[in-house]
Scaffold this active site. Structure first.
Site, PDB file in Angstrom:
ATOM      1  N   ARG A 168       7.359  10.289 -12.581  1.00  0.00           N
ATOM      2  CA  ARG A 168       5.894  10.271 -12.487  1.00  0.00           C
ATOM      3  C   ARG A 168       5.319  11.373 -13.366  1.00  0.00           C
ATOM      4  NH1 ARG A 168       8.000   8.240  -7.716  1.00  0.00           N
ATOM      5  NH2 ARG A 168       7.431   6.034  -7.562  1.00  0.00           N
ATOM      6  N   ASP A 197      12.104   5.401 -12.830  1.00  0.00           N
ATOM      7  CA  ASP A 197      11.142   4.799 -11.907  1.00  0.00           C
ATOM      8  C   ASP A 197      10.163   3.945 -12.699  1.00  0.00           C
ATOM      9  OD1 ASP A 197       9.458   4.364  -9.519  1.00  0.00           O
ATOM     10  OD2 ASP A 197      10.592   6.035  -8.696  1.00  0.00           O
ATOM     11  N   HIS A 270      11.534  -0.371  -8.244  1.00  0.00           N
ATOM     12  CA  HIS A 270      11.064   0.754  -9.069  1.00  0.00           C
ATOM     13  C   HIS A 270      11.632   0.661 -10.481  1.00  0.00           C
ATOM     14  CE1 HIS A 270       8.760   2.847  -6.049  1.00  0.00           C
ATOM     15  NE2 HIS A 270       9.741   2.740  -5.188  1.00  0.00           N
ATOM     16  N   ASP A 333      15.304   1.775  -2.472  1.00  0.00           N
ATOM     17  CA  ASP A 333      14.102   1.791  -1.614  1.00  0.00           C
ATOM     18  C   ASP A 333      13.018   0.870  -2.156  1.00  0.00           C
ATOM     19  OD1 ASP A 333      13.822   3.514  -3.857  1.00  0.00           O
ATOM     20  OD2 ASP A 333      12.044   4.397  -2.958  1.00  0.00           O
ATOM     21  N   GLU A 334      12.122   0.523  -1.274  1.00  0.00           N
ATOM     22  CA  GLU A 334      10.847  -0.117  -1.625  1.00  0.00           C
ATOM     23  C   GLU A 334      11.007  -1.225  -2.665  1.00  0.00           C
ATOM     24  OE1 GLU A 334       7.834   3.558  -0.767  1.00  0.00           O
ATOM     25  OE2 GLU A 334       8.757   3.558  -2.737  1.00  0.00           O
ATOM     26  N   TRP A 400      14.980   8.363   4.772  1.00  0.00           N
ATOM     27  CA  TRP A 400      13.673   8.917   4.388  1.00  0.00           C
ATOM     28  C   TRP A 400      12.512   8.352   5.176  1.00  0.00           C
ATOM     29  CZ3 TRP A 400       9.366   6.518   2.073  1.00  0.00           C
ATOM     30  CH2 TRP A 400       9.527   5.181   1.713  1.00  0.00           C
ATOM     31  N   TYR A 425       8.948  15.936   3.181  1.00  0.00           N
ATOM     32  CA  TYR A 425       8.393  15.500   1.901  1.00  0.00           C
ATOM     33  C   TYR A 425       7.425  16.586   1.437  1.00  0.00           C
ATOM     34  CZ  TYR A 425      10.366  10.888   1.051  1.00  0.00           C
ATOM     35  OH  TYR A 425      11.218   9.857   0.736  1.00  0.00           O
ATOM     36  N   ASP A 427       5.773  16.784  -1.255  1.00  0.00           N
ATOM     37  CA  ASP A 427       4.598  16.338  -2.008  1.00  0.00           C
ATOM     38  C   ASP A 427       3.436  16.055  -1.052  1.00  0.00           C
ATOM     39  OD1 ASP A 427       6.572  14.346  -1.314  1.00  0.00           O
ATOM     40  OD2 ASP A 427       5.197  12.842  -2.107  1.00  0.00           O
ATOM     41  N   TRP A 475       8.174  14.291  -4.819  1.00  0.00           N
ATOM     42  CA  TRP A 475       7.706  13.209  -5.687  1.00  0.00           C
ATOM     43  C   TRP A 475       6.561  13.771  -6.515  1.00  0.00           C
ATOM     44  CZ3 TRP A 475      10.959   9.296  -5.772  1.00  0.00           C
ATOM     45  CH2 TRP A 475      11.794   9.129  -4.681  1.00  0.00           C
ATOM     46  N   GLU A 477       3.893  12.432  -8.356  1.00  0.00           N
ATOM     47  CA  GLU A 477       2.639  11.770  -8.733  1.00  0.00           C
ATOM     48  C   GLU A 477       1.520  12.784  -8.975  1.00  0.00           C
ATOM     49  OE1 GLU A 477       4.635  10.762  -6.340  1.00  0.00           O
ATOM     50  OE2 GLU A 477       4.649   8.570  -6.151  1.00  0.00           O
TER      51      GLU A 477
HETATM   52  C1  ACM Z   1      10.982   7.085  -1.142  1.00  0.00           C
HETATM   53  O1  ACM Z   1      10.252   8.003  -0.776  1.00  0.00           O
HETATM   54  N1  ACM Z   1      10.470   5.971  -1.588  1.00  0.00           N
HETATM   55  C2  ACM Z   1      12.427   7.198  -1.096  1.00  0.00           C
END
Ligand code: ACM
Ligand code: ZN
Length: 764
Positions: A168, A197, A270, A333-334, A400, A425, A427, A475, A477
């Site tokens: 990011r 990502d 991602h 993930d995601e 997570w 986390y 962030d 993270w 961002e």
């Molecule tokens: C994550 O925070 N998507 C691993």
């Protein structure tokens, strides 16, 4: 007269000498501490004094790499170097003795007036002994001293990790090296390097040059928070990547500091940046663009296309020689399944492999990549979604979304690393003060990180052994520069370090804060942009015995005093002194500030209260709020405090897939002319407005009359519904909100249950 004068002069001289002496003594016994807190410390009252004559004597094949950071820091502090030679006094003796020091990475550090002795179980142990010594060095009047003591120390967990997202935002090699020095100083032994990502591919892969020319760059970047609507962009091309030579240099640098780097190559989700360069790897064939804003994207690697697996294997063939780590992180993930559901190739794969659904297709994907990595002698780590559709045989789970993934893995006798977003986390916001820099979403103050315990009570002693450790994630961002990243990460990373290293019994938050304050000069010297607001005011809005609102304020700053105002003016030393929780009996703004003596510490605290007829009244809920959005009682729905845009502020009630049905009992019938509720609408966070909201009123609690209904909620963020009705007698107010249900296709996390987020039922 003369006599008196002489006596007075003598007295002054004596007092001066005494004071100077006291200063020296004070300097000598200046409290110090080590983060993370060692296993045991015994002080012995001696002092070791550094001079250019002091040498370092290394024995037992100890690598001089272990000295790099210590020497670098010592030179910065002292202005001279210590020589490395065989000597006994005065000196720092370094040796390894795994019979004497039995725990891996453990050490004994003894400091006496003529010698400092570090015995490590291994090279890492010696290194950590030196890192502790760095934190004990004290400079006063140009002289460097350390207080005498014996420290016995070893880590609680073998895995102590810190993650950094360089997709990011991209951090150059020098910034990464500084970062590694800091991890090492706090005995964090694993750096999880999030290299790929949607918003950028950051590692050179020679076989795929378009990863460098296309995937490493995006056309522009979103300005502000992703929740802002409409999105605005800066129009500036952004990107960069690490060459393989740079990666090798970073890995070597980290190894010298006993840090293993685990690279993360994300799959199957991602993946937009990679797809932008190689669109044939996506289900639809594109075209795709490297993402310019934050979120989760439906376009992922096609699991039915053999080229996807060939590409990823070729990528890993170049990644593996760069990273000697046992583990390779493959993401997992995601990964939305939207495109897989309609892709003929993915559906063919499901059929051919006799898979039940797209979740099993994800499991197939991860399983295939695991087999490949195992064949190269590596183990995989994946985010907890790799449990979906069945866990690959030797996979380690990085938990997570919560602790459940780690617990499930441990119960299946798989290794797990705890990194639950709610606690670690970094962030997320560290403070609820409105002037805090833009951050990801939730709220993880220092105390919350510190008090996180990775071994949950759901695990038996045997199962607990599978929890290999803990990691915090950053993270990026909203971390556009290393200075912003440091502000966000320090000091919370120090709390993480202590969770990973220090025995549970040796942890104490007040003691940690004390050591953190001693640590500040060192962090300043190392030029770290530390967030030093951790002693600012925190509050608690409570219910008094007679169901009124009480506000409690506190600060962890020693010897401090809080002053506050209730009329919106800036608090000062002449304002009301806070001594105990006080009643809030009118609407308005409370402001408060912390003072140490006459000096104000930190920013001014503010809180708005909105009083109305339902304050402190009984609220009955048909469905209970869930997870992190269950404040535990219903008082918060009628406490005069409105939930903020920081949705983890403890004010919001979240119903996951369930409807809201709340009845407020005002105690007796009374005229009512306005009914209200706040609704949080953040589709990017799965928070959806209700499809229908109604207010009904009743005098007997049985027969209700609907007085208001609403079906659209246009504001992105807080929708403050305030329904003015014809003044009517009512004792009971019933609020119903119909949950959106399943998140529709094309939306963030389509197919998941929507959250209906509400706060404060307002009755006037
Ligand atoms: C994550 O925070 N998507 C691993
Ligand atoms: Zn496909």
């Amino acid at each position: 007269m003369i006599n008196t004068c002489t006596v007075v002069l003598k007295y002054i001289r004596y007092t001066l000498c005494f004071c100077l002496l006291m200063n020296v003594v004070h300097a000598q016994v200046k409290e110090q501490g080590i983060i993370p807190q060692p296993y045991s410390i015994q002080k012995n009252g001696e002092v070791f004094r550094f001079s250019p004559a002091v040498a370092i004597n290394i024995r037992d094949g100890i690598s001089t790499d272990n000295l790099i950071f210590f020497n670098q820091y010592f030179h910065q502090l002292a202005g001279y170097n210590l020589s490395v030679k065989k000597t006994i006094a005065p000196s720092i003796q370094l040796s390894i003795n795994s019979n004497k020091i039995t725990e891996p990475e453990g050490y004994q550090l003894s400091i006496a007036s003529k010698q400092i002795n570090i015995i490590g179980h291994d090279q890492a142990g010696v290194f950590y002994g030196l890192q502790s010594l760095v934190q004990l060095l004290h400079k006063s009047n140009g002289k460097i001293t350390v207080q005498g003591c014996t420290i016995e120390d070893h880590p609680r967990f073998a895995y102590r990790g810190m993650h950094l997202d360089v997709s990011r935002h991209f951090f150059k090699v020098n910034a990464i090296k500084k970062w590694i020095d800091l991890l090492a100083l706090y005995k964090i032994n694993t750096f999880h390097w999030h290299l790929t990502d949607d918003q950028g591919w950051r590692i050179e892969i020679k076989k795929y040059p378009l990863l460098q020319s296309i995937s490493a760059y995006r056309d522009e970047t979103i300005i502000g928070h992703k929740k802002d609507s409409p999105h605005r962009f800066d129009g500036k091309r952004y990107g960069g990547y690490y060459t393989q030579e740079e990666v090798k240099a970073v890995v070597k640098y980290a190894m010298e500091r006993h840090i293993s780097i685990i690279p993360e190559i994300e799959m199957p989700g991602h993946a937009l940046a990679a797809l932008a360069a190689y669109p044939e790897l996506g289900c639809t064939g594109g075209p795709y663009k490297t993402a310019t804003y934050w979120g989760i994207f439906d376009d992922v690697y096609c699991a039915g296309n053999e080229q996807t697996f060939t590409f990823l294997k070729n990528v890993l063939d170049e990644v593996l020689p760069l990273f000697p780590s046992k583990y390779i992180h493959i993401g997992g993930d995601e990964c939305p399944k939207t495109k897989w559901k309609t892709c003929p190739k993915c559906q063919r794969r499901i059929k051919d492999e006799h898979l039940k659904d797209e979740h099993e297709l994800q499991s197939y994907f991860i399983g295939r990549m695991e087999k490949y990595l195992n064949s190269k002698g590596r183990q995989i780590i994946g985010w907890d979604e790799i449990l979906e559709g069945g866990l690959a045989p030797g996979a380690t789970v990085m938990s997570w979304t919560g602790e459940e993934g780690g617990i499930a893995a441990a119960k299946l006798h798989h290794n797990a690393i705890m990194t639950p977003e709610k606690y670690v986390y970094l962030d997320y916001y560290q403070s609820l003060y409105p002037s805090e820099p833009l951050a990801g979403g939730g709220y993880t103050p220092l105390s919350k990180v510190y008090n996180y315990e990775p071994i949950t009570k759901e695990l038996s002693g045997d199962e607990a052994k599978y929890i290999k450790g803990v990691q915090a994630n950053a993270w990026s961002e909203y971390l556009a520069s290393m200075a912003q990243a440091e502000h966000q990460i320090f000091p919370r990373i120090l709390a993480l370090a202590e969770i990973g290293w220090t025995d549970k019994e040796n942890k104490s938050y007040p003691n940690f804060l004390k050591r953190l304050r001693y640590e500040q000069p060192l962090l300043k010297q190392l030029n770290i942009n530390l967030a030093d607001t951790f002693d600012e005011i925190t509050d608690s809005v409570m219910e008094s015995a007679d169901r009124q609102i009480q506000l409690a304020l506190s600060s962890t700053l020693p010897g401090s005093q809080i002053y506050y105002t209730t009329d919106g003016t800036t608090p000062g030393l002449k304002s009301k002194k806070y001594d105990k929780p006080f009643l809030i009996s009118t609407s308005g703004k409370i402001k408060a500030a912390v003072f140490s003596g006459t000096k104000q510490y930190g920013r001014v605290y503010e809180k708005d209260f909105h009083l109305h007829k339902a304050i402190g009244k009984t609220v009955t809920l048909t469905n209970q709020p869930q997870g992190g959005y269950n404040p535990g009682n219903t008082f918060g729905m009628v406490n005069g405090v409105f939930g903020s845009k920081l949705y983890n502020d403890g004010q919001w009630y979240g119903f996951n897939g369930d409807d809201l049905e709340a009845v407020v009992d005002l105690g007796k019938a009374q005229p009512v002319s306005q009914l209200g509720i706040n609704i949080l609408k953040y589709h990017w966070q799965k928070m959806w407005e209700p499809t229908l909201l109604t207010f009904e009123i009743s005098t007997d609690g049985k027969n209700y009359t609907e007085v208001y209904r609403q079906t659209t909620f246009n504001d992105n963020g807080i929708n403050a519904v305030r329904a003015n009705i014809k003044t009517t007698q009512a004792r009971y107010i019933r609020v119903k909100g119909t949950n959106k249900g399943i998140i529709p296709p094309g939306e963030y996390i389509a197919g998941a249950k929507a959250w209906l987020m509400v706060d404060e039922i307002v009755v006037k």
